[in-house]
Write a protein that holds these residues in place. Structure first.
Motif, PDB file in Angstrom:
ATOM      1  N   UNK A   1      -6.404 -18.091  -0.847  1.00  0.00           N
ATOM      2  CA  UNK A   1      -7.668 -17.366  -1.040  1.00  0.00           C
ATOM      3  C   UNK A   1      -7.600 -15.964  -0.448  1.00  0.00           C
ATOM      4  N   UNK A   2      -7.013 -15.854   0.736  1.00  0.00           N
ATOM      5  CA  UNK A   2      -6.880 -14.548   1.380  1.00  0.00           C
ATOM      6  C   UNK A   2      -5.988 -13.636   0.530  1.00  0.00           C
ATOM      7  N   UNK A   3      -4.884 -14.173   0.040  1.00  0.00           N
ATOM      8  CA  UNK A   3      -3.971 -13.398  -0.791  1.00  0.00           C
ATOM      9  C   UNK A   3      -4.626 -12.910  -2.070  1.00  0.00           C
ATOM     10  N   UNK A   4      -5.458 -13.755  -2.682  1.00  0.00           N
ATOM     11  CA  UNK A   4      -6.159 -13.341  -3.902  1.00  0.00           C
ATOM     12  C   UNK A   4      -7.138 -12.209  -3.624  1.00  0.00           C
TER      13      UNK A   4
ATOM     14  N   UNK B   1      -4.459 -27.503   3.546  1.00  0.00           N
ATOM     15  CA  UNK B   1      -5.655 -26.698   3.807  1.00  0.00           C
ATOM     16  C   UNK B   1      -5.273 -25.280   4.227  1.00  0.00           C
ATOM     17  N   UNK B   2      -4.201 -25.159   4.997  1.00  0.00           N
ATOM     18  CA  UNK B   2      -3.721 -23.833   5.387  1.00  0.00           C
ATOM     19  C   UNK B   2      -3.219 -23.063   4.170  1.00  0.00           C
ATOM     20  N   UNK B   3      -2.506 -23.735   3.277  1.00  0.00           N
ATOM     21  CA  UNK B   3      -2.003 -23.079   2.065  1.00  0.00           C
ATOM     22  C   UNK B   3      -3.160 -22.617   1.187  1.00  0.00           C
ATOM     23  N   UNK B   4      -4.203 -23.421   1.089  1.00  0.00           N
ATOM     24  CA  UNK B   4      -5.367 -23.042   0.286  1.00  0.00           C
ATOM     25  C   UNK B   4      -6.065 -21.825   0.880  1.00  0.00           C
TER      26      UNK B   4
ATOM     27  N   UNK C   1      -4.740  -8.771  -2.839  1.00  0.00           N
ATOM     28  CA  UNK C   1      -4.048  -8.099  -3.944  1.00  0.00           C
ATOM     29  C   UNK C   1      -4.516  -8.538  -5.327  1.00  0.00           C
ATOM     30  N   UNK C   2      -5.372  -9.517  -5.409  1.00  0.00           N
ATOM     31  CA  UNK C   2      -5.898  -9.942  -6.700  1.00  0.00           C
ATOM     32  C   UNK C   2      -4.910 -10.714  -7.544  1.00  0.00           C
ATOM     33  N   UNK C   3      -3.740 -10.996  -7.006  1.00  0.00           N
ATOM     34  CA  UNK C   3      -2.716 -11.717  -7.760  1.00  0.00           C
ATOM     35  C   UNK C   3      -2.967 -13.215  -7.757  1.00  0.00           C
ATOM     36  N   UNK C   4      -2.165 -13.900  -8.527  1.00  0.00           N
ATOM     37  CA  UNK C   4      -2.271 -15.343  -8.620  1.00  0.00           C
ATOM     38  C   UNK C   4      -1.401 -15.980  -7.541  1.00  0.00           C
TER      39      UNK C   4
END
Length: 74
Positions: free
Chosen positions: A37-40, A30-33, A43-46
């Motif tokens: 989401x925050x990372x996307x 859940x933390x990774x998810x 920076x909009x990256x995958x």
């Protein structure tokens, strides 16, 4: 020999799907998810999570194993 390898691939695929599900349900998943989401948004990256990689690899192995055993028609 082909049937044995196909059965091993099918079992490994199901096992990877199970591992992905278990990780998704855990606190770490859940933390990774959430971080993904925050990372996307930043920076909009995958940002593919580990459980998504488990699901993809498991599906590929399971489908390959099922096709090798003749459970899926080509």
């Amino acid at each position: 020999m082909r049937a044995t390898l196909s059965l091993i691939a099918l079992v490994a695929g199901v096992w990877l799907i199970y591992l992905g599900y278990e990780r998704q349900q855990s606190l770490e998943g859940k933390a990774a998810e959430t971080l993904s989401r925050i990372g996307r948004k930043i920076d909009g990256g995958d940002h593919t999570t580990t459980q998504a990689k488990y699901y993809i690899a498991g599906a590929v192995l399971a489908l390959g194993g099922a096709a090798g055993l003749g459970l899926v028609r080509k």
